[in-house]
Scaffold this active site. Structure first.
Site, PDB file in Angstrom:
ATOM      1  N   GLN A  98       2.860 -45.119 -13.446  1.00 48.85           N
ATOM      2  CA  GLN A  98       2.938 -44.164 -14.557  1.00 48.85           C
ATOM      3  C   GLN A  98       4.254 -44.322 -15.318  1.00 48.85           C
ATOM      4  OE1 GLN A  98       1.197 -40.920 -11.516  1.00 48.85           O
ATOM      5  NE2 GLN A  98       1.800 -39.987 -13.433  1.00 48.85           N
TER       6      GLN A  98
ATOM      7  N   ARG B   9       0.316 -33.182 -10.862  1.00 51.28           N
ATOM      8  CA  ARG B   9      -0.143 -32.433 -12.041  1.00 51.28           C
ATOM      9  C   ARG B   9       0.666 -31.147 -12.215  1.00 51.28           C
ATOM     10  NH1 ARG B   9      -6.240 -32.906 -14.306  1.00 51.28           N
ATOM     11  NH2 ARG B   9      -5.646 -32.393 -16.404  1.00 51.28           N
ATOM     12  N   CYS B  10       1.968 -31.317 -12.126  1.00 52.86           N
ATOM     13  CA  CYS B  10       2.829 -30.155 -12.300  1.00 52.86           C
ATOM     14  C   CYS B  10       4.222 -30.633 -12.669  1.00 52.86           C
ATOM     15  CB  CYS B  10       2.856 -29.318 -11.039  1.00 52.86           C
ATOM     16  SG  CYS B  10       4.265 -29.504  -9.984  1.00 52.86           S
TER      17      CYS B  10
ATOM     18  N   GLU C 150      -0.851 -30.069 -17.238  1.00 55.47           N
ATOM     19  CA  GLU C 150      -0.776 -29.512 -15.895  1.00 55.47           C
ATOM     20  C   GLU C 150      -0.962 -27.995 -15.850  1.00 55.47           C
ATOM     21  OE1 GLU C 150       3.039 -31.123 -15.638  1.00 55.47           O
ATOM     22  OE2 GLU C 150       4.013 -29.185 -15.657  1.00 55.47           O
TER      23      GLU C 150
END
Ligand code: CDP
Length: 788
Positions: A223, A373-374, A743
């Site tokens: 990523q 996802r945060c 997120e």
């Protein structure tokens, strides 16, 4: 389903973009790494430890090497000869690439097998004989903190305990005083369990070292390609692999969710082998390895407290954290924030005192602590504050919606300085909660609940009104390994008016190809279909910190807007020259400049770009391209108001999410359809830890649910019909007024569901239930409370 507003409806609100409704959903070139085959490629598979903590007495590779097609078995001792057996983590800790004498968690890499075929490598893994002397692992983080606990990281000279770091935020003394004097206090001990991102596509790479040119091409699932290139150079620079000799290409990587930010040992071993033999080496994890050995998420033990008045005014919060990092701190947090953005834990409420104290500890579990996802631990923070808000409401007997309404920061208080020092940019929390309450008909639901209770049925209504903190981040505060967390856009418009736009971020399916093109199209007036978006190749894209923690829109999205505006400024100069007027006499309408009051005197953007190569003003530099590295002045603070309605089967403890309505506010929306898709996926990933997911270990360090047979990932069958909608509060400092969104739903869904289940049982005296709320756990509580 509540439909997203159409682009027409959002047009005219703040700096909104007139955007197309469709999403192109193109992801890269449609090439997952496993599809790539290079000439002469060889394959790698990994021998993993069955023990959580053991001495390695011997590794016998004879049988494996005797298998036709097996080329080598690589051990830690082989890597040690090249000083490649340890590597740094993103949190400046150290991690074994391959162990020399001790394994620290079950499924840790022990040796690597190299073969001509993938299946031969897998067969040979079974033939490598490793003799271990097992030791008693330390699995409980609280026991690991005790003074007589065995010291796990004996590799660290002088280390006498398992403590990693201590971190604090807020005024302890003042907060303690408020608690001492408060009319009402509530306190709960909670665990945000260890979970995994479980992306469908596992991690992998092809390390392709070209001996002749001393050049490494690393095809990998990352990523953050640029940061990874820098780290490879730091680890392998002493072998001559300096940064200009490394190209990282991140193709279509599948799901990332934070799990594809760290460097895993497999990547480094593949590089080392390719470097030594001069052939491309492919390594792709299998499903089980991915779940058992790759970075975990969460695993925070939290003592959460809230203080307030009998009438329901929140006065203070206090949080004490114990963070189980596994055997090394390989979290992907900004350097200054070892507990991530946990200090957003003051939530959406207006009060002055809060204090957070966090300690991290080593245990015999896999490393990690990724921002699943945060935004670096926001999930943990929001869960804690939103659970406590409900606990407080329950204790004083006040409706939890009303308590929130009474304590929200008012929209005219923004920019708002939180008790822990963040400056919230904008928000309208009352509007969001009002909207979601209307959609679900909150008061009718409460009436229904009362009626059901009278009949002995269990129904719960859960609210979560969260504030997020995304867009890392301003360089004054945010870096990873010293590299500031800006992001970038480079736009090059060819003479015929068609553009290529490259970014330092890397989409994993969030649709950057669509939304970035829309931004450039909106700012420059070039049709979006004529903007080619590229990310993920360090040889072509400008340097950036990558995509995770909903940072792409707040950083690279802003960079795209500003780079486009630089080009528009150049186009204006050319227009003034060609139309023989001064710049002040020109007016812009997307796609063209015309002379004020004389709209027939016009130059389209295509004509102006062509002129930039053919007929530009004397003294002007030719060409039409711009780059911008965007260092955000602040983070963006998206918010959401979620309501969840659950029905509980008393006989089985099964929770059914009957309704879930999510109203999100991510400022101005670039593409409503993409945002809705982001919210749907995120809600399901928020449902997962609420009711299903947790990585469980026994005292011997065995993972008890290390395959997808036992680790319960919710599917479409378990997912309710998500109902979504939004409010729009533009960010005042973002060039497009946009905030991140990816997120938010994961952050908000879990506490909404947990609050709904506790609400269903609140009349039985239940104040808190640990997630995941599984049927056996719930049934046991119901039994204890005499409800069945
Ligand atoms: O960093 P990441 O791409 O995961 O997160 P994001 O910035 O929240 O963006 C996710 C997707 O939603 C991207 O395609 C964004 O451009 C899009 N988005 C949008 O259309 N409008 C917003 N206000 C925020 C995000």
């Amino acid at each position: 389903m509540i439909q997203c507003k159409t682009s027409k409806e959002i047009g005219g609100m703040g700096h909104s973009i007139k955007r197309k409704e469709d999403a192109r959903f193109i992801q890269g070139k449609g090439q997952y790494i496993d599809d790539i085959k290079l000439p002469g490629m060889i394959y790698m598979d990994i021998v993993r430890s069955p023990y959580a903590y053991a001495k390695i007495l011997s590794i016998n590779s004879e049988k494996a090497l005797a298998l036709p097609g097996v080329l080598a078995v690589v051990t830690g001792k082989d890597l040690e000869q090249h000083n490649l057996h340890w590597m740094p983590t993103l949190m400046s800790d150290t991690q074994m690439v391959l162990p020399i004498d001790t394994v620290m968690y079950q499924s840790q890499e022990v040796a690597a097998v190299i073969a001509t075929e993938r299946y031969i490598a897998a067969d040979a893994v079974e033939l490598v004989e490793v003799e271990y002397e097992p030791m008693q692992p330390v699995m409980d983080p609280f026991k690991a903190m005790e003074s007589d606990a065995p010291v796990l990281r004996v590799d660290k000279e002088g280390k006498t305990d398992n403590h990693i770091w201590h971190w604090e935020a807020g005024d302890k003394e003042a907060t303690d005083q408020v608690f001492n004097e408060a009319e009402v206090t509530v306190k709960e001990q909670m665990h945000i369990p260890r979970i995994h991102v479980v992306s469908i596509e596992t991690c992998g790479c092809i390390a392709d070292y070209d001996k002749i040119n001393n050049y490494l091409t690393m095809h990998m699932t990352t990523q953050a390609p640029h940061a990874i290139r820098t780290i490879i150079a730091l680890v392998a620079g002493h072998l001559g692999l300096t940064e200009e000799k490394i190209r990282v290409i991140s193709h279509d990587i599948g799901g990332g969710f934070g799990g594809k930010v760290p460097i895993y040992p497999g990547y480094v071993i593949a590089i080392a082998v390719s470097f030594l033999v001069g052939k491309p080496v492919k390594w792709i994890e299998d499903r089980t390895e991915n779940l058992q050995a790759d970075s975990f998420a969460r695993d925070y033990h939290i003592t959460a407290e809230m203080a307030g008045t009998k009438e329901g005014k929140i006065l203070a919060t206090r949080f004490k954290l114990l963070c189980d990092q596994g055997y090394t701190d390989a979290a992907a947090n900004p350097s200054k924030y070892p507990a991530g953005m946990f200090s957003i834990c003051t939530g959406s409420y207006d009060y002055q005192h809060s204090y957070v104290e966090a300690d991290a500890v080593y245990t015999n579990k896999p490393p990690g602590g990724v921002a699943y996802r945060c935004s670096f631990r926001v999930t943990e923070a929001v869960h804690a504050v939103e659970r406590m808000t409900d606990c407080f409401a329950q204790k004083i007997g006040k409706d939890p919606a009303q308590l929130r309404m009474d304590n929200f920061i008012h929209k005219d208080q923004f920019p708002y300085k939180s008790a822990l020092g963040w400056e919230y940019d904008s928000g309208d929390y009352h509007q969001g909660l009002q909207k979601v309450m209307e959609v679900v008909d909150y008061h009718a639901l409460r009436k229904e609940q009362e009626e059901k209770r009278a009949k002995g049925e269990l129904m719960g209504i859960g609210i979560c009104t969260f504030t997020e903190i995304v867009g890392a981040g301003p360089s004054k505060d945010f870096d990873i390994l010293g590299i500031k967390m800006f992001d970038s856009a480079e736009i090059r418009v060819h003479p015929t008016g068609k553009a290529i736009a490259r970014f330092g971020t890397k989409s994993q399916g969030q649709g950057h190809e669509t939304t970035y093109a829309q931004i450039v199209a909106e700012e420059l007036g070039i049709p979006a279909e004529h903007v080619q978006v590229e990310e993920g190749d360090t040889d072509t894209a400008p340097y950036g910190l990558g995509t995770y923690a909903s940072r792409s829109t707040p950083t690279a999205g802003a960079a795209a807007a500003i780079a486009s505006r630089k080009l528009r400024a150049k186009a204006k100069k050319i227009a003034a020259y060609l139309l023989e007027v001064s710049e002040e006499d020109l007016e812009w309408e997307p796609g063209k400049f015309f002379v004020k009051g004389a709209p027939e005197k016009v130059k389209t953007i295509q004509e102006l770009v062509f002129a930039a190569y053919t007929n530009y003003p004397p003294g002007m530099e030719a060409g039409f391209e711009a780059t911008h590295y965007y260092d955000p002045p602040n983070l963006t603070f998206p918010s959401g108001a979620y309501i969840c309605v659950v029905d509980i089967d008393k006989e089985t403890g099964q929770v059914k999410v009957r309704r879930f309505v999510a109203i999100d506010d991510c400022g101005n929306i670039i593409n409503p359809m993409i945002v809705q898709g982001q919210v749907h996926g995120g809600l399901t990933q928020g449902l997962a830890p609420a009711l299903y997911e947790e990585l469980i270990y026994d005292e011997e360090g065995n993972i008890l649910n290390g395959t997808l047979m036992d680790y319960l990932v919710p599917t479409a069958v378990e997912s309710p019909n998500w109902e979504t909608g939004h409010t729009i509060t533009p960010s005042p400092h973002h060039p497009l007024g946009a905030k991140g969104v990816g997120e938010s739903p994961t952050v908000g869904a879990t506490p909404a569901i947990a609050n709904a289940v506790v609400d269903a049982l609140s009349h039985l005296g239940v104040t808190h239930i640990e997630i995941p709320i599984t049927p056996p756990k719930l049934w046991k509580i119901l039994k204890e409370k005499g409800a069945v």
